[in-house]
Design a protein around this motif. Structure first.
Motif, PDB file in Angstrom:
ATOM      1  N   TYR A 132       1.027  -1.312   0.206  1.00  0.00           N
ATOM      2  CA  TYR A 132       0.542   0.020   0.065  1.00  0.00           C
ATOM      3  C   TYR A 132       0.952   1.254   0.240  1.00  0.00           C
ATOM      4  O   TYR A 132       0.525   1.806  -0.835  1.00  0.00           O
ATOM      5  CB  TYR A 132      -1.155  -0.253   1.694  1.00  0.00           C
ATOM      6  CG  TYR A 132      -2.031   1.091   1.210  1.00  0.00           C
ATOM      7  CD1 TYR A 132      -3.029   1.007   0.051  1.00  0.00           C
ATOM      8  CD2 TYR A 132      -1.949   2.278   1.644  1.00  0.00           C
ATOM      9  CE1 TYR A 132      -4.321   1.800   0.612  1.00  0.00           C
ATOM     10  CE2 TYR A 132      -3.274   3.076   2.006  1.00  0.00           C
ATOM     11  CZ  TYR A 132      -4.127   3.173   0.742  1.00  0.00           C
ATOM     12  OH  TYR A 132      -4.882   3.801   1.028  1.00  0.00           O
ATOM     13  N   VAL A 133       1.812   1.102   0.515  1.00  0.00           N
ATOM     14  CA  VAL A 133       2.904   2.222   0.852  1.00  0.00           C
ATOM     15  C   VAL A 133       3.067   3.086  -0.881  1.00  0.00           C
ATOM     16  O   VAL A 133       2.821   3.898  -1.150  1.00  0.00           O
ATOM     17  CB  VAL A 133       4.158   2.439   1.385  1.00  0.00           C
ATOM     18  CG1 VAL A 133       5.498   3.169   1.501  1.00  0.00           C
ATOM     19  CG2 VAL A 133       3.483   2.139   2.862  1.00  0.00           C
ATOM     20  N   GLY A 134       3.312   1.393  -1.770  1.00  0.00           N
ATOM     21  CA  GLY A 134       3.776   1.827  -3.240  1.00  0.00           C
ATOM     22  C   GLY A 134       2.776   2.613  -3.763  1.00  0.00           C
ATOM     23  O   GLY A 134       2.632   2.985  -4.490  1.00  0.00           O
ATOM     24  N   LEU A 135       1.634   2.062  -3.376  1.00  0.00           N
ATOM     25  CA  LEU A 135       0.506   1.793  -4.017  1.00  0.00           C
ATOM     26  C   LEU A 135      -0.063   3.481  -4.085  1.00  0.00           C
ATOM     27  O   LEU A 135       0.159   4.014  -5.363  1.00  0.00           O
ATOM     28  CB  LEU A 135      -0.906   1.492  -3.883  1.00  0.00           C
ATOM     29  CG  LEU A 135      -1.005  -0.069  -4.864  1.00  0.00           C
ATOM     30  CD1 LEU A 135      -1.773  -0.994  -3.963  1.00  0.00           C
ATOM     31  CD2 LEU A 135      -1.119  -0.237  -6.231  1.00  0.00           C
ATOM     32  N   ILE A 136       0.271   3.750  -2.851  1.00  0.00           N
ATOM     33  CA  ILE A 136       0.019   5.250  -2.587  1.00  0.00           C
ATOM     34  C   ILE A 136       0.965   6.515  -3.410  1.00  0.00           C
ATOM     35  O   ILE A 136       0.390   7.250  -4.425  1.00  0.00           O
ATOM     36  CB  ILE A 136       0.305   5.532  -1.080  1.00  0.00           C
ATOM     37  CG1 ILE A 136      -0.865   4.999  -0.444  1.00  0.00           C
ATOM     38  CG2 ILE A 136      -0.282   7.756  -1.162  1.00  0.00           C
ATOM     39  CD1 ILE A 136      -0.902   5.494   1.070  1.00  0.00           C
ATOM     40  N   VAL A 137       2.095   6.379  -3.588  1.00  0.00           N
ATOM     41  CA  VAL A 137       3.158   7.069  -4.679  1.00  0.00           C
ATOM     42  C   VAL A 137       2.388   6.845  -5.759  1.00  0.00           C
ATOM     43  O   VAL A 137       2.554   7.464  -6.822  1.00  0.00           O
ATOM     44  CB  VAL A 137       4.571   6.503  -4.082  1.00  0.00           C
ATOM     45  CG1 VAL A 137       5.437   7.192  -4.957  1.00  0.00           C
ATOM     46  CG2 VAL A 137       4.810   6.515  -2.737  1.00  0.00           C
ATOM     47  N   TRP A 138       2.609   5.230  -6.019  1.00  0.00           N
ATOM     48  CA  TRP A 138       2.570   5.199  -7.490  1.00  0.00           C
ATOM     49  C   TRP A 138       0.236   5.576  -8.374  1.00  0.00           C
ATOM     50  O   TRP A 138       0.555   6.695  -9.784  1.00  0.00           O
ATOM     51  CB  TRP A 138       1.642   3.855  -7.641  1.00  0.00           C
ATOM     52  CG  TRP A 138       1.486   3.326  -9.235  1.00  0.00           C
ATOM     53  CD1 TRP A 138       1.101   2.944 -10.118  1.00  0.00           C
ATOM     54  CD2 TRP A 138       2.770   3.859 -10.862  1.00  0.00           C
ATOM     55  NE1 TRP A 138       0.490   3.084 -11.406  1.00  0.00           N
ATOM     56  CE2 TRP A 138       1.957   3.314 -11.883  1.00  0.00           C
ATOM     57  CE3 TRP A 138       3.649   4.134 -11.319  1.00  0.00           C
ATOM     58  CZ2 TRP A 138       2.038   3.653 -13.388  1.00  0.00           C
ATOM     59  CZ3 TRP A 138       4.565   4.339 -11.894  1.00  0.00           C
ATOM     60  CH2 TRP A 138       3.403   4.122 -13.540  1.00  0.00           C
ATOM     61  N   GLN A 139      -0.030   5.278  -7.182  1.00  0.00           N
ATOM     62  CA  GLN A 139      -1.287   6.620  -7.965  1.00  0.00           C
ATOM     63  C   GLN A 139      -0.936   7.987  -7.666  1.00  0.00           C
ATOM     64  O   GLN A 139      -2.098   8.032  -8.911  1.00  0.00           O
ATOM     65  CB  GLN A 139      -2.406   6.329  -6.558  1.00  0.00           C
ATOM     66  CG  GLN A 139      -4.656   6.876  -6.754  1.00  0.00           C
ATOM     67  CD  GLN A 139      -4.552   5.052  -7.796  1.00  0.00           C
ATOM     68  OE1 GLN A 139      -4.043   4.018  -8.274  1.00  0.00           O
ATOM     69  NE2 GLN A 139      -5.714   5.545  -8.472  1.00  0.00           N
ATOM     70  N   PHE A 140      -0.734   8.994  -6.757  1.00  0.00           N
ATOM     71  CA  PHE A 140      -0.296  10.088  -6.824  1.00  0.00           C
ATOM     72  C   PHE A 140       0.755  10.355  -8.538  1.00  0.00           C
ATOM     73  O   PHE A 140      -0.492  11.173  -8.930  1.00  0.00           O
ATOM     74  CB  PHE A 140       0.591  10.448  -6.156  1.00  0.00           C
ATOM     75  CG  PHE A 140       0.951  11.953  -6.218  1.00  0.00           C
ATOM     76  CD1 PHE A 140       0.291  13.064  -5.447  1.00  0.00           C
ATOM     77  CD2 PHE A 140       2.331  12.476  -6.815  1.00  0.00           C
ATOM     78  CE1 PHE A 140       0.763  14.204  -6.208  1.00  0.00           C
ATOM     79  CE2 PHE A 140       2.345  12.496  -6.670  1.00  0.00           C
ATOM     80  CZ  PHE A 140       2.267  14.190  -6.577  1.00  0.00           C
ATOM     81  N   PHE A 141       1.036   9.415  -8.475  1.00  0.00           N
ATOM     82  CA  PHE A 141       1.933   9.765 -10.073  1.00  0.00           C
ATOM     83  C   PHE A 141       1.481   9.662 -11.629  1.00  0.00           C
ATOM     84  O   PHE A 141       0.660  10.589 -12.053  1.00  0.00           O
ATOM     85  CB  PHE A 141       3.643   8.861  -9.999  1.00  0.00           C
ATOM     86  CG  PHE A 141       3.886   8.770 -11.611  1.00  0.00           C
ATOM     87  CD1 PHE A 141       4.636  10.069 -12.077  1.00  0.00           C
ATOM     88  CD2 PHE A 141       4.326   7.698 -12.361  1.00  0.00           C
ATOM     89  CE1 PHE A 141       5.193  10.414 -13.176  1.00  0.00           C
ATOM     90  CE2 PHE A 141       5.040   8.414 -13.923  1.00  0.00           C
ATOM     91  CZ  PHE A 141       5.375   8.940 -13.739  1.00  0.00           C
TER      92      PHE A 141
END
Length: 295
Positions: free
Chosen positions: A104-113
């Protein structure tokens, strides 16, 4: 006869007159970008950025039953899929951290990008009627889309806090490293959005490539797996091309493991993100003057 030839030979050779060499140098338009002036213009347009972001947020969630909950539905759904596929089948090593938190930590960053990239790419073409009537720095349109993505990221961060409670885990005290990592993340994302926004105006095929880039990018970025899965000899080159790799790894180390981000990879990602930002801005300003004619 010989005398006439001699007279013709003595006459100077006539050549066609040379064409115009262009306007005088003092009349040639040269655009100079001054950082202080650019900053003043963007600050002066802050209310426009807020209005554009507020309009986009209202349009997105106005008639949605779940409203702002949709901001976390996609990362949560992807997190569930990654948990079932990657964690159960591939057995990703998370260093003792629950995989749901890890992913989920990685998905937050990817979703923002991805949100900024997809919406920012269309920000100029969707607002042609406005930017042809109102004078403002054109870069405010992709900036507004990044502001909307920031709101979604903040909502996703609140859900991350709930996940910490569910797994009886607390963020590590090294969470302050999040601040410089945010700067790298924002700089890289905005630079990419600037390039894509003006590229879509000149080449409409780019918008059809965006879904492909998004689908491939989520697997090419260490969202579902750690950066350690990439060979050690290639990691520096990788984060130079994709600074999000170092950003996501840095967030995990700072929030989940209690460690500082890798200094070498973080420094490379920081330099690379500045290059993306400056290069993207110069590319944007170079093509900005022809947007109205092409559109």
């Amino acid at each position: 006869m010989g005398g006439q030839r001699a007279q013709l030979a003595d006459q100077p050779e006539t050549r066609p007159a040379a064409g115009p060499e262009g306007p005088p140098p003092e009349l040639v338009f040269r655009r100079r970008l001054r950082p202080a002036q650019v900053a003043r213009e963007l600050w002066g347009a802050r209310e426009l950025v807020r209005a554009l972001a507020e309009r986009d947020l209202r349009a997105r969630y106005k008639q949605a039953v779940l409203g702002f909950a949709w901001a976390v539905m996609t990362p949560l759904a992807l997190c569930a899929i990654f948990t079932l596929v990657f964690h159960r089948a591939v057995k990703i090593d998370t260093g003792g951290v629950p995989y749901t938190l890890f992913a989920y930590v990685g998905l937050i960053v990817w979703q923002f990008f991805s949100n900024t990239m997809n919406q920012g790419a269309l920000s100029l073409s969707n607002n042609l009627s406005l930017l042809n009537k109102v004078y403002c720095p054109r870069e405010v349109f992709p900036l507004a889309t990044m502001l909307v993505a920031t709101v979604d990221m903040l909502i996703g961060t609140a859900v991350l806090g709930l996940l910490f409670l569910v797994f009886w885990t607390a963020p590590a005290l090294t969470f302050l490293w999040v601040l410089p990592l945010l700067g790298i993340q924002f700089a890289f994302t905005y630079g990419v959005a600037l390039v894509l926004s003006v590229a879509v105006v000149y080449l409409r095929d780019v918008r059809h490539l965006l879904p492909i880039i998004t689908q491939m990018g989520v697997f090419a970025t260490p969202v579902a797996y750690p950066l350690a899965q990439i060979p050690q000899r290639l990691q520096e080159v990788y984060v130079a091309v994709n600074p999000l790799g170092a950003v996501i790894e840095g967030y995990r180390r700072a929030l989940l493991y209690g460690d500082a981000p890798d200094p070498a990879l973080t420094a490379i990602a920081a330099v690379s993100s500045v290059v993306f930002l400056v290069g993207g801005y110069l590319f944007f300003k170079k093509l900005e003057t022809g947007i109205a004619d092409v559109a």
